[in-house]
Design a protein around this motif. Sequence first.
Motif, short mmCIF file in Angstrom:
data_model
loop_
_atom_site.label_atom_id
_atom_site.label_comp_id
_atom_site.label_asym_id
_atom_site.label_seq_id
_atom_site.Cartn_x
_atom_site.Cartn_y
_atom_site.Cartn_z
N GLY A 84 -9.80 -1.36 4.74
CA GLY A 84 -9.26 -1.00 6.49
C GLY A 84 -9.80 -2.34 6.31
O GLY A 84 -9.48 -2.25 8.51
N LYS A 85 -10.02 -4.01 6.13
CA LYS A 85 -10.93 -4.76 7.59
C LYS A 85 -9.24 -5.72 7.31
O LYS A 85 -8.38 -4.98 6.51
CB LYS A 85 -11.83 -5.36 7.29
CG LYS A 85 -13.01 -4.37 7.52
CD LYS A 85 -14.10 -4.63 5.95
CE LYS A 85 -14.99 -3.93 6.41
NZ LYS A 85 -16.24 -4.35 5.77
N THR A 86 -9.76 -6.95 7.92
CA THR A 86 -8.58 -7.67 8.27
C THR A 86 -7.78 -8.51 6.85
O THR A 86 -9.37 -8.73 6.13
CB THR A 86 -8.56 -8.51 9.71
OG1 THR A 86 -10.47 -9.27 9.39
CG2 THR A 86 -9.25 -7.83 10.74
N ASN A 87 -7.61 -9.12 6.52
CA ASN A 87 -6.44 -10.17 5.49
C ASN A 87 -7.47 -9.41 3.97
O ASN A 87 -7.50 -10.07 3.03
CB ASN A 87 -7.85 -10.75 5.52
CG ASN A 87 -7.53 -12.32 7.00
OD1 ASN A 87 -5.88 -11.85 7.63
ND2 ASN A 87 -8.16 -12.40 7.34
N THR A 88 -6.40 -7.93 3.84
CA THR A 88 -7.01 -7.33 2.93
C THR A 88 -5.01 -6.33 2.61
O THR A 88 -5.12 -5.94 3.91
CB THR A 88 -7.72 -6.31 2.74
OG1 THR A 88 -7.36 -5.78 1.20
CG2 THR A 88 -8.06 -5.65 3.87
N SER A 89 -5.35 -6.21 1.96
CA SER A 89 -4.02 -4.88 0.65
C SER A 89 -4.34 -3.47 0.87
O SER A 89 -3.76 -2.82 0.82
CB SER A 89 -3.10 -5.33 0.44
OG SER A 89 -2.73 -6.43 0.73
N PHE A 90 -5.94 -3.32 0.97
CA PHE A 90 -6.22 -2.30 1.05
C PHE A 90 -7.06 -1.48 2.55
O PHE A 90 -7.11 -2.47 3.37
CB PHE A 90 -7.65 -2.54 0.23
CG PHE A 90 -7.08 -2.78 -1.40
CD1 PHE A 90 -6.90 -1.69 -2.30
CD2 PHE A 90 -7.12 -3.65 -1.71
CE1 PHE A 90 -7.08 -2.05 -3.94
CE2 PHE A 90 -7.32 -4.33 -2.66
CZ PHE A 90 -6.64 -3.77 -4.00
N ALA A 91 -5.82 -0.42 2.03
CA ALA A 91 -6.43 0.24 3.37
C ALA A 91 -7.43 1.78 3.33
O ALA A 91 -7.05 2.16 2.15
CB ALA A 91 -5.12 0.72 3.88
N VAL A 92 -7.68 2.78 4.05
CA VAL A 92 -9.07 3.77 3.57
C VAL A 92 -7.34 5.10 3.96
O VAL A 92 -7.36 4.82 5.14
CB VAL A 92 -10.16 3.70 4.22
CG1 VAL A 92 -11.11 4.99 4.17
CG2 VAL A 92 -11.09 2.71 4.13
N ILE A 93 -7.29 6.15 3.32
CA ILE A 93 -6.54 6.92 3.58
C ILE A 93 -7.51 7.64 3.75
O ILE A 93 -7.84 8.23 3.25
CB ILE A 93 -5.47 7.03 2.56
CG1 ILE A 93 -4.60 8.03 3.19
CG2 ILE A 93 -6.00 7.48 1.32
CD1 ILE A 93 -3.05 8.14 2.57
N SER A 94 -7.12 8.71 5.38
CA SER A 94 -8.74 9.96 5.77
C SER A 94 -6.96 11.21 5.35
O SER A 94 -5.99 11.32 5.95
CB SER A 94 -8.78 9.50 6.56
OG SER A 94 -9.07 8.65 6.87
#
Length: 110
Positions: free
Chosen positions: A5-15
């Motif tokens: 979920g932070k910048t410069n990453t391909s990872f997100a947090v899905i709620s």
Amino acid sequence: MHIAGKTNTSFAVISHLGRSSGKQYKTPIIVRRVDEGFVAALTYGPTVNWYQNIINAQHCSILWHKKQYDINKIESLSIEKGLAAFPFPFDIVLKKRGTKDFILLKTEKR
């Protein structure tokens, strides 16, 4: 989870809401931003709980690069379209891992 979920990453947090429990859950996933929303790789296949939960609810939200996005439509993608959304070296890693399932998580027009 601490980098998702932070910048410069391909990872997100899905709620998402649990389909049986009704509890709110947060799950890190790998995504790629596209014009219509996000392409997500189902690295563990379509039977994982977070995916079953969002299909059941037909709604979720994503925290990506410190910004929250509401998802209003979920569509399956072909392997070719899914892989095409991810740049090198992600596409190679996903291929070698045998990832075959991808989805498009649509957001409202920007």
